[in-house]
Design an enzyme around this catalytic site. Structure first.
Site, PDB file in Angstrom:
ATOM      1  N   ASP A  34       0.853  -1.196   0.000  1.00 46.39           N
ATOM      2  CA  ASP A  34       0.000   0.000   0.000  1.00 46.39           C
ATOM      3  C   ASP A  34       0.881   1.235   0.000  1.00 46.39           C
ATOM      4  O   ASP A  34       1.970   1.223   0.587  1.00 46.39           O
ATOM      5  CB  ASP A  34      -0.897  -0.011   1.257  1.00 46.39           C
ATOM      6  CG  ASP A  34      -2.179   0.761   1.055  1.00 46.39           C
ATOM      7  OD1 ASP A  34      -2.093   1.987   0.868  1.00 46.39           O
ATOM      8  OD2 ASP A  34      -3.257   0.146   1.072  1.00 46.39           O
ATOM      9  N   ASP A  59       4.111   1.940  -4.262  1.00 44.02           N
ATOM     10  CA  ASP A  59       3.069   2.459  -5.149  1.00 44.02           C
ATOM     11  C   ASP A  59       2.943   1.532  -6.353  1.00 44.02           C
ATOM     12  O   ASP A  59       3.948   1.264  -7.030  1.00 44.02           O
ATOM     13  CB  ASP A  59       3.488   3.872  -5.598  1.00 44.02           C
ATOM     14  CG  ASP A  59       2.345   4.596  -6.262  1.00 44.02           C
ATOM     15  OD1 ASP A  59       1.715   4.015  -7.171  1.00 44.02           O
ATOM     16  OD2 ASP A  59       2.078   5.743  -5.864  1.00 44.02           O
ATOM     17  N   LEU A  74      -6.247  -4.606  -5.252  1.00 45.60           N
ATOM     18  CA  LEU A  74      -7.273  -3.677  -4.752  1.00 45.60           C
ATOM     19  C   LEU A  74      -6.794  -2.228  -4.766  1.00 45.60           C
ATOM     20  O   LEU A  74      -7.572  -1.331  -4.435  1.00 45.60           O
ATOM     21  CB  LEU A  74      -7.645  -4.035  -3.299  1.00 45.60           C
ATOM     22  CG  LEU A  74      -8.719  -5.090  -3.074  1.00 45.60           C
ATOM     23  CD1 LEU A  74      -8.275  -6.456  -3.561  1.00 45.60           C
ATOM     24  CD2 LEU A  74      -9.071  -5.185  -1.590  1.00 45.60           C
ATOM     25  N   LYS A  92      -3.884   6.328 -13.581  1.00 41.73           N
ATOM     26  CA  LYS A  92      -2.569   5.665 -13.636  1.00 41.73           C
ATOM     27  C   LYS A  92      -2.536   4.475 -12.673  1.00 41.73           C
ATOM     28  O   LYS A  92      -1.990   3.420 -12.989  1.00 41.73           O
ATOM     29  CB  LYS A  92      -1.462   6.653 -13.245  1.00 41.73           C
ATOM     30  CG  LYS A  92      -1.003   7.532 -14.394  1.00 41.73           C
ATOM     31  CD  LYS A  92      -0.069   8.619 -13.920  1.00 41.73           C
ATOM     32  CE  LYS A  92       1.374   8.213 -13.944  1.00 41.73           C
ATOM     33  NZ  LYS A  92       2.267   9.376 -13.672  1.00 41.73           N
ATOM     34  N   ASN A 100       1.416  -3.664 -14.023  1.00 43.33           N
ATOM     35  CA  ASN A 100       2.515  -4.135 -13.163  1.00 43.33           C
ATOM     36  C   ASN A 100       2.170  -5.421 -12.429  1.00 43.33           C
ATOM     37  O   ASN A 100       2.989  -6.339 -12.326  1.00 43.33           O
ATOM     38  CB  ASN A 100       2.905  -3.040 -12.162  1.00 43.33           C
ATOM     39  CG  ASN A 100       3.654  -1.913 -12.846  1.00 43.33           C
ATOM     40  OD1 ASN A 100       4.396  -2.146 -13.806  1.00 43.33           O
ATOM     41  ND2 ASN A 100       3.461  -0.696 -12.383  1.00 43.33           N
ATOM     42  N   LYS A 106       2.356 -12.979 -14.276  1.00 46.34           N
ATOM     43  CA  LYS A 106       2.884 -13.752 -15.407  1.00 46.34           C
ATOM     44  C   LYS A 106       4.266 -14.314 -15.068  1.00 46.34           C
ATOM     45  O   LYS A 106       4.553 -15.491 -15.296  1.00 46.34           O
ATOM     46  CB  LYS A 106       2.967 -12.821 -16.629  1.00 46.34           C
ATOM     47  CG  LYS A 106       3.495 -13.471 -17.877  1.00 46.34           C
ATOM     48  CD  LYS A 106       3.565 -12.455 -19.000  1.00 46.34           C
ATOM     49  CE  LYS A 106       4.401 -12.998 -20.137  1.00 46.34           C
ATOM     50  NZ  LYS A 106       4.738 -11.944 -21.106  1.00 46.34           N
ATOM     51  N   ARG A 107       5.098 -13.444 -14.476  1.00 44.88           N
ATOM     52  CA  ARG A 107       6.484 -13.839 -14.203  1.00 44.88           C
ATOM     53  C   ARG A 107       6.574 -14.932 -13.138  1.00 44.88           C
ATOM     54  O   ARG A 107       7.366 -15.869 -13.271  1.00 44.88           O
ATOM     55  CB  ARG A 107       7.247 -12.592 -13.745  1.00 44.88           C
ATOM     56  CG  ARG A 107       8.705 -12.823 -13.585  1.00 44.88           C
ATOM     57  CD  ARG A 107       9.463 -11.528 -13.658  1.00 44.88           C
ATOM     58  NE  ARG A 107      10.835 -11.760 -13.224  1.00 44.88           N
ATOM     59  CZ  ARG A 107      11.730 -10.833 -13.120  1.00 44.88           C
ATOM     60  NH1 ARG A 107      11.433  -9.591 -13.431  1.00 44.88           N
ATOM     61  NH2 ARG A 107      12.958 -11.118 -12.727  1.00 44.88           N
ATOM     62  N   TYR A 146     -12.013   7.133 -12.671  1.00 46.41           N
ATOM     63  CA  TYR A 146     -12.215   5.891 -11.923  1.00 46.41           C
ATOM     64  C   TYR A 146     -12.892   4.848 -12.812  1.00 46.41           C
ATOM     65  O   TYR A 146     -12.382   3.729 -12.974  1.00 46.41           O
ATOM     66  CB  TYR A 146     -13.082   6.196 -10.699  1.00 46.41           C
ATOM     67  CG  TYR A 146     -13.334   5.024  -9.778  1.00 46.41           C
ATOM     68  CD1 TYR A 146     -12.320   4.536  -8.953  1.00 46.41           C
ATOM     69  CD2 TYR A 146     -14.587   4.418  -9.714  1.00 46.41           C
ATOM     70  CE1 TYR A 146     -12.558   3.477  -8.081  1.00 46.41           C
ATOM     71  CE2 TYR A 146     -14.834   3.360  -8.844  1.00 46.41           C
ATOM     72  CZ  TYR A 146     -13.821   2.894  -8.032  1.00 46.41           C
ATOM     73  OH  TYR A 146     -14.058   1.842  -7.173  1.00 46.41           O
ATOM     74  N   TYR A 160      -4.363 -10.268 -20.818  1.00 46.37           N
ATOM     75  CA  TYR A 160      -3.238 -11.049 -20.258  1.00 46.37           C
ATOM     76  C   TYR A 160      -3.626 -12.524 -20.154  1.00 46.37           C
ATOM     77  O   TYR A 160      -2.774 -13.404 -20.302  1.00 46.37           O
ATOM     78  CB  TYR A 160      -2.808 -10.511 -18.888  1.00 46.37           C
ATOM     79  CG  TYR A 160      -1.698  -9.485 -18.977  1.00 46.37           C
ATOM     80  CD1 TYR A 160      -1.961  -8.184 -19.379  1.00 46.37           C
ATOM     81  CD2 TYR A 160      -0.378  -9.826 -18.674  1.00 46.37           C
ATOM     82  CE1 TYR A 160      -0.943  -7.241 -19.468  1.00 46.37           C
ATOM     83  CE2 TYR A 160       0.642  -8.886 -18.768  1.00 46.37           C
ATOM     84  CZ  TYR A 160       0.355  -7.606 -19.156  1.00 46.37           C
ATOM     85  OH  TYR A 160       1.359  -6.681 -19.254  1.00 46.37           O
TER      86      TYR A 160
END
Ligand code: NAD
Ligand code: UDP
Length: 344
Positions: A34, A59, A74, A92, A100, A106-107, A146, A160
């Site tokens: 968070d 972040d 979330l 953003k 991210n 995925k990784r 939003y 994805y």
């Protein structure tokens, strides 16, 4: 039962902190990420001594690498006053945060669940709203940062999964309330309860004939965990909300009654693009998750009223003898300070 390593972004917020607590109680290892924009350390302070709990101040618009089995995404301010404070940062957070966290999933081959919202339906022309409804959203309004951010995040989750085979799930959350809501949140349930407990005017926006369906936080947490545990072939989106619909005026009257308050109802202008009605169709959740809400409004409101009553009394009894209004200003200053520290 397998002990899973679970990352919860936005874990210090209202819903996230309940989810952290529940997953720890279920025996898992929880990483709470968070940036503390609207989340608070006091929501999770009681978990910090648990060796299976870790707080990560980070972040989500920046990448992060951690080995986990599951991710609940979330992170995003949820109340209109907070997400409209810095709309560019809000979109953003939704879009880059999704990229991210999906990249991380995925990784490390983790399952990932996105906290989407009933706002993807905008001001709906179909009532109640099933998952198949595409919505009626203004892309150029105060709520767009939003609504459109969450819609783009859903698309990223879909893609994805489709393009990279990431195991994704999407929950569309309808209005949720309960203890640990931010006292300065501005959402209707916390506003009305705080106003009623202090015998202040209850601020109904518009005529109060707009409707919402209010879900208690424990029901939401149960629905999210059940969705995460569905077979890989089920990706959602799935609505999780309480289908019992109230007008905002009915909510105000109920809060006054339950708090035995002397407050009067006053009317203020309706914010722009404020949806006139909202009610989930939960057929899919019932079928696939065997889920339906258990906590009805009176019971959930009583628990939430107790939380805010205790909060107000503890502030009143503190050496500074502050009323909740000055505390709310203070919380806002905290929020502004955190924001100024953030790279936007
Ligand atoms: P909240 O504001 O209490 O929690 C959001 C958390 O995300 C906060 O702890 C905040 O500090 C954190 N956060 C915000 N931006 C971040 C960033 N860039 N990086 C890291 N952390 C960040 O709100 P909530 O009610 O707990 O909502 C949680 C999630 O559920 C949100 O994604 C929200 O959109 C979704 N949701 C909630 C509701 C509801 O009624 N509560 C309804 C629909 C959807
Ligand atoms: N609302 C209100 N008084 C308040 C806060 C909100 O009448 O003090 C109204 C608001 O205009 C909306 C409804 O209550 O119609 C729910 O608002 P909230 O911000 O809780 O959630 P959302 O609009 O995102 O559903």
């Amino acid at each position: 039962m397998d002990k899973k390593r679970i990352l919860i972004t936005g874990g210090a917020g209202f819903v996230g902190s309940h989810l952290c607590e529940r997953l720890l109680n279920d025996g898992h290892e929880v990483y709470c990420m968070d940036n503390l924009f609207t989340g608070r350390k006091q929501n999770i302070v009681h978990l910090l001594s648990n060796p299976y709990f870790e707080f990560i101040r980070h972040d989500v618009i920046n990448p992060y690498l951690i080995e986990v089995d599951e991710i609940y995404n979330l992170a995003c301010p949820a109340s209109p006053i907070h997400y409209q404070y810095n709309p560019i940062k809000t979109i953003k957070t939704s879009v880059m945060g999704a990229i991210n966290m999906l990249g991380l999933a995925k990784r490390v081959n983790a399952k990932i669940l996105q906290a989407s919202t009933s706002e993807v339906y905008g001001n709906p022309l179909v009532h109640p709203q099933p998952e198949s409804y595409w919505g009626n959203v203004n892309p150029m309004g105060e709520r767009s940062c939003y609504d459109e951010g969450k819609r783009a995040a859903e698309t990223l989750f879909r893609d994805y999964n489709y393009q990279n085979g990431v195991n994704t799930k999407i929950v569309r959350i309808f209005n949720t309330y309960g203890p640990k809501m931010h006292p300065n949140d501005g959402r209707v349930v916390s506003n009305f309860i705080i106003q009623a407990l202090q015998n202040q005017d209850i601020t109904v926006y518009g005529k109060g004939d707009q409707t919402r369906s209010f879900q208690f936080v424990d029901d939401l947490v149960e629905g999210m965990i059940r969705l995460m545990d569905t077979p890989d072939s089920f990706r959602g989106p799935v609505n999780i909300g309480n289908p019992v619909e109230f007008t905002i005026l009915e909510l105000a009257q109920k809060v006054i009654e339950l708090t035995n308050s002397k407050s009067k109802i006053i009317y203020k202008p309706l914010p722009s693009d404020d949806p006139m009605m909202r009610k989930p169709d939960i057929t899919l959740a019932k079928q696939v998750l065997d889920w339906e809400p258990k906590v009805m409004l009176d019971e959930g409101l009583k628990k939430t009223i107790k939380y805010f009553d205790d909060l107000i009394n503890s502030k009143m009894n503190s050496h500074e003898e502050k009323d909740i209004s000055s505390r709310r200003r203070e919380v806002n200053e905290d929020t502004l300070r955190v924001l100024s520290e953030l790279e936007v």
